[in-house]
Design a protein around this motif. Structure first.
Motif, short mmCIF file in Angstrom:
data_model
loop_
_atom_site.label_atom_id
_atom_site.label_comp_id
_atom_site.label_asym_id
_atom_site.label_seq_id
_atom_site.Cartn_x
_atom_site.Cartn_y
_atom_site.Cartn_z
N PHE A 147 0.82 -1.21 0.00
CA PHE A 147 0.00 0.00 0.00
C PHE A 147 0.85 1.26 0.00
O PHE A 147 0.57 2.22 -0.73
CB PHE A 147 -0.99 0.02 1.17
CG PHE A 147 -1.81 1.29 1.14
CD1 PHE A 147 -2.84 1.44 0.22
CD2 PHE A 147 -1.51 2.36 1.96
CE1 PHE A 147 -3.55 2.62 0.12
CE2 PHE A 147 -2.22 3.55 1.88
CZ PHE A 147 -3.25 3.68 0.96
N VAL A 148 1.88 1.30 0.83
CA VAL A 148 2.68 2.53 0.92
C VAL A 148 3.40 2.78 -0.41
O VAL A 148 3.48 3.93 -0.88
CB VAL A 148 3.65 2.46 2.12
CG1 VAL A 148 4.58 3.66 2.14
CG2 VAL A 148 2.85 2.41 3.42
N PHE A 149 3.88 1.71 -1.05
CA PHE A 149 4.51 1.88 -2.37
C PHE A 149 3.50 2.49 -3.35
O PHE A 149 3.80 3.47 -4.04
CB PHE A 149 5.02 0.52 -2.88
CG PHE A 149 5.95 0.63 -4.05
CD1 PHE A 149 7.33 0.61 -3.87
CD2 PHE A 149 5.47 0.75 -5.35
CE1 PHE A 149 8.20 0.73 -4.94
CE2 PHE A 149 6.32 0.86 -6.43
CZ PHE A 149 7.70 0.85 -6.23
N LEU A 150 2.31 1.91 -3.37
CA LEU A 150 1.27 2.37 -4.30
C LEU A 150 0.83 3.81 -3.99
O LEU A 150 0.62 4.61 -4.90
CB LEU A 150 0.07 1.41 -4.21
CG LEU A 150 -1.15 1.68 -5.09
CD1 LEU A 150 -0.76 1.68 -6.57
CD2 LEU A 150 -2.23 0.62 -4.83
N ALA A 151 0.71 4.14 -2.72
CA ALA A 151 0.22 5.47 -2.34
C ALA A 151 1.26 6.56 -2.61
O ALA A 151 0.90 7.71 -2.93
CB ALA A 151 -0.18 5.48 -0.86
N LEU A 152 2.53 6.22 -2.46
CA LEU A 152 3.58 7.23 -2.69
C LEU A 152 3.90 7.38 -4.17
O LEU A 152 4.34 8.47 -4.61
CB LEU A 152 4.86 6.86 -1.92
CG LEU A 152 4.81 7.00 -0.39
CD1 LEU A 152 6.10 6.47 0.23
CD2 LEU A 152 4.61 8.46 0.03
N ALA A 153 3.69 6.32 -4.96
CA ALA A 153 4.13 6.33 -6.37
C ALA A 153 3.60 7.53 -7.17
O ALA A 153 4.36 8.14 -7.93
CB ALA A 153 3.77 5.01 -7.05
N PRO A 154 2.34 7.93 -7.03
CA PRO A 154 1.87 9.06 -7.85
C PRO A 154 2.51 10.39 -7.47
O PRO A 154 2.43 11.35 -8.23
CB PRO A 154 0.35 9.11 -7.56
CG PRO A 154 0.01 7.80 -6.96
CD PRO A 154 1.23 7.32 -6.27
N MET A 156 11.96 3.93 -5.63
CA MET A 156 12.68 2.66 -5.76
C MET A 156 13.91 2.65 -4.86
O MET A 156 14.31 1.61 -4.34
CB MET A 156 13.04 2.40 -7.21
CG MET A 156 11.80 2.01 -8.02
SD MET A 156 12.13 1.79 -9.77
CE MET A 156 13.40 0.56 -9.75
N GLY A 157 14.49 3.82 -4.62
CA GLY A 157 15.62 3.92 -3.70
C GLY A 157 15.18 3.59 -2.27
O GLY A 157 15.88 2.90 -1.53
N ILE A 158 13.99 4.04 -1.88
CA ILE A 158 13.48 3.77 -0.52
C ILE A 158 13.24 2.27 -0.34
O ILE A 158 13.63 1.67 0.65
CB ILE A 158 12.19 4.58 -0.26
CG1 ILE A 158 12.51 6.08 -0.17
CG2 ILE A 158 11.48 4.10 1.00
CD1 ILE A 158 11.30 7.00 -0.13
N PHE A 159 12.56 1.65 -1.31
CA PHE A 159 12.18 0.24 -1.17
C PHE A 159 13.27 -0.73 -1.67
O PHE A 159 13.20 -1.92 -1.40
CB PHE A 159 10.88 -0.05 -1.93
CG PHE A 159 9.65 0.34 -1.16
CD1 PHE A 159 9.25 1.68 -1.09
CD2 PHE A 159 8.89 -0.60 -0.50
CE1 PHE A 159 8.12 2.04 -0.38
CE2 PHE A 159 7.76 -0.25 0.23
CZ PHE A 159 7.38 1.08 0.29
N GLY A 160 14.22 -0.21 -2.47
CA GLY A 160 15.26 -1.08 -3.02
C GLY A 160 14.77 -1.95 -4.16
O GLY A 160 15.46 -2.86 -4.61
N ARG A 161 13.54 -1.73 -4.64
CA ARG A 161 12.97 -2.53 -5.73
C ARG A 161 11.68 -1.86 -6.23
O ARG A 161 11.20 -0.92 -5.59
CB ARG A 161 12.68 -3.96 -5.28
CG ARG A 161 11.73 -4.01 -4.09
CD ARG A 161 11.91 -5.27 -3.28
NE ARG A 161 10.94 -6.29 -3.67
CZ ARG A 161 10.66 -7.37 -2.94
NH1 ARG A 161 11.28 -7.57 -1.78
NH2 ARG A 161 9.78 -8.26 -3.35
N ASN A 162 11.17 -2.36 -7.34
CA ASN A 162 9.93 -1.82 -7.89
C ASN A 162 8.80 -2.85 -7.74
O ASN A 162 8.65 -3.75 -8.56
CB ASN A 162 10.13 -1.46 -9.37
CG ASN A 162 8.85 -0.91 -9.99
OD1 ASN A 162 7.82 -0.78 -9.32
ND2 ASN A 162 8.91 -0.59 -11.27
N LEU A 163 8.02 -2.72 -6.67
CA LEU A 163 6.98 -3.72 -6.38
C LEU A 163 5.94 -3.81 -7.49
O LEU A 163 5.32 -4.86 -7.69
CB LEU A 163 6.28 -3.40 -5.06
CG LEU A 163 7.15 -3.20 -3.81
CD1 LEU A 163 6.27 -3.15 -2.56
CD2 LEU A 163 8.17 -4.30 -3.67
#
Ligand SMILES: CC(=O)N[C@H]1[C@@H](OP(=O)(O)OP(=O)(O)OC[C@H]2O[C@@H](n3ccc(=O)[nH]c3=O)[C@H](O)[C@@H]2O)O[C@H](CO)[C@@H](O)[C@@H]1O[C@H](C)C(=O)N[C@@H](C)C(=O)N[C@@H](CCC(=O)O)C(=O)O
Ligand SMILES: Nc1ncnc2c1ncn2[C@@H]1O[C@H](COP(=O)(O)OP(=O)(O)OP(=O)(O)O)[C@@H](O)[C@H]1O
Length: 450
Positions: A334-341, A349-356
């Motif tokens: 959820f956090v990846f999806l909510a921050l992406a826009p 991608m730097g924060i998560f280390g990958r592209n979910l």
């Protein structure tokens, strides 16, 4: 070994509670029937505390409220029919608050264990309570920090509004400690040790499941505020927390009920009427959706290398993930999806280390967030319409639209959705249900603008 039979327990007993102003240590005692005393211990930094007059009386009332709320961790191990409060009396208003916290806060627990607790949790009320007088508190915010984006948004908003604050957390999480240090503000770390006998009961066959941990943390921070003479406790629970998962055949079950508006409103009113008339409790993010909060978080990068919303970091016992973000749980999704826009792709991608969103095997997790062929997960995630709106924005973005799960959304899910079901604008509008003090609300609203 499974030799503990929850069905054989007759009563849950609130024994007594105490606070030592010289050491800052509180003890909360509970028992089932004639079983051993289960003691939860809290350590409040700043001792010795000089308490007298109305503040000493307010501390005693807050301690009892904490005793009653924190009992939910132990009560749930057997959910017996009878509840006894042995060292003091509570009035009908307190009993009503507790019934609501236990019934609603244990909603997910009851659902998962196939139990029906509605109407069965009875707190014995005796006598009445005089309205609580003011405790002579000074203007200062005790602001809860959880290591994730939400509390950091609040802390920065309070800083921008010039509100004096102490960044406060319960428990020994190194991740929260690092985030708190990164704020550069005064900090307060309250120690909390559940009774080891509870873990023993868990191993021996006790009932187990989710408890309303935000209610417990709220009661702990209210006591901390009084000990330090501060007049407000600030949480960072957003509007979306008031909405649960819709379960076919069952109805709404809210994992994060004690982060919702109903709890906030009732708990704040109870603190004012039963603990101290000048103690305020509110959530600074209550009017906003998860997406509005994510947009606000994206405006600062000061915490990128420190924060994590992944709950796998926060277990009391057992393993924690090797990285700050496990990348596979509902909160990470959820956090990846909510921050992406709202964030440049390389930063996210730097924060998560990958592209979910380019990991095709994670489709079921994102489907559940969008309430597509599944219900919203039992986790602290936004509403289904927020996930759909975020995905819609990404489907229209050159940076994201070629990623596996965004492409899949455009191809398979989008055609089934009404446009009203994937729009963003209404989700960024603040709502009116909140307890934020008036002047602060005006500044906050301007700060959160587009
Ligand atoms: C970190 C986590 O998610 N824990 C939940 C998990 O607990 P688990 O058994 O995997 O391990 P521990 O966290 O180490 O806890 C050990 C046992 O201790 C008991 N317990 C723990 C804390 C507490 O306050 N009271 C307790 O009774 C319990 O028996 C544990 O088994 O699964 C548990 C069962 O489903 C959950 O109760 C644990 O949740 C924690 C209370 C917790 O802190 N969770 C937050 C990360 C969380 O879910 N936050 C919500 C807020 C929801 C709310 O209503 O306030 C959110 O962010 O949405
Ligand atoms: N250990 C803790 N001690 C005190 N307050 C906490 C603790 N953990 C969470 N909180 C507070 O509970 C509320 C809900 O927590 P939540 O995890 O949603 O927030 P967060 O960690 O700030 O952000 P995110 O939603 O990104 O995880 C927040 O106000 C948070 O500050």
């Amino acid at each position: 070994m499974t030799d503990f039979d929850p069905g054989a327990v007759r009563a849950f007993r609130f024994l007594d509670c105490r606070f030592d102003a010289d050491t800052g240590e509180a003890g909360l005692d509970y028992a089932f029937d004639d079983g051993p005393v289960m003691t939860e211990v809290l350590r409040f930094p700043g001792a010795p505390f000089a308490l007298d007059g109305e503040r000493a009386a307010a501390v005693q009332r807050a301690l009892r409220l904490l005793h009653l709320v924190a009992g939910v961790s132990y009560y749930k191990a057997a959910v017996p029919a009878e509840i006894r409060i042995e060292a003091y009396d509570i009035d009908a208003g307190t009993a009503a608050l507790l019934t609501s916290v236990y019934e609603n806060g244990l909603g997910e627990f009851a659902y998962r264990n196939g139990l029906s607790l509605r109407g069965k949790i009875v707190f014995p009320a005796r006598g009445s309570a005089a309205p609580a007088p003011p405790a002579g508190l000074s203007e200062h915010a005790v602001v809860a920090i959880g290591g994730g984006k939400d509390s950091l948004v609040s802390i920065e908003a309070l800083r921008a509004a010039g509100v004096a604050q102490t960044v406060t957390w319960v428990g020994g999480s190194p991740l929260i400690a690092a985030c708190a240090a990164r704020t550069g503000l005064p900090t307060l770390n309250i120690g909390r040790a559940l009774s080891p006998l509870l873990f023993d009961l868990n191993r021996r066959g006790a009932l187990n499941g989710h408890i309303p941990v935000t209610a417990v943390n709220s009661a702990i921070l209210a006591l901390a505020a009084l000990l330090h003479g501060h007049d407000q406790v600030v949480f960072s629970n957003e509007r979306s927390a008031s909405y649960g998962s819709l379960i076919p055949g069952t109805g709404e079950v809210n994992h994060q009920w004690s982060k919702g508006w109903e709890f906030e409103r009732d708990f704040a009113a109870h603190l004012r009427s039963h603990v101290a008339a000048d103690l305020r409790y509110y959530s600074l993010l209550r009017p906003f959706s998860e997406l509005a909060v994510a947009r606000q978080f994206a405006r600062i990068d000061h915490y990128d290398a420190y924060f994590s919303s992944c709950n796998r970091n926060f277990h009391l016992l057992g393993e924690r993930p090797a990285q700050r973000w496990c990348g596979v749980c509902p909160k990470c999704h959820f956090v990846f999806l909510a921050l992406a826009p709202f964030m440049p792709k390389p930063r996210l991608m730097g924060i998560f280390g990958r592209n979910l969103l380019d990991e095709a095997d994670q489709a079921p997790g994102f489907d559940a967030l969008m309430e597509f062929r599944d219900h919203k997960p039992f986790e602290c995630v936004g509403e289904g319409r927020e996930s759909r709106a975020a995905m819609e924005l990404l489907a229209n973005s050159a940076a994201w639209r070629e990623d596996a799960l965004v492409k899949r959304y455009s191809r398979e899910i989008r055609p089934q959705l009404d446009p009203a079901d994937r729009g963003l604008a209404s989700l960024l509008e603040p709502s009116d249900d909140h307890g934020i003090p008036g002047a602060l609300w005006e500044r906050l609203r301007a700060n959160f603008g587009a």
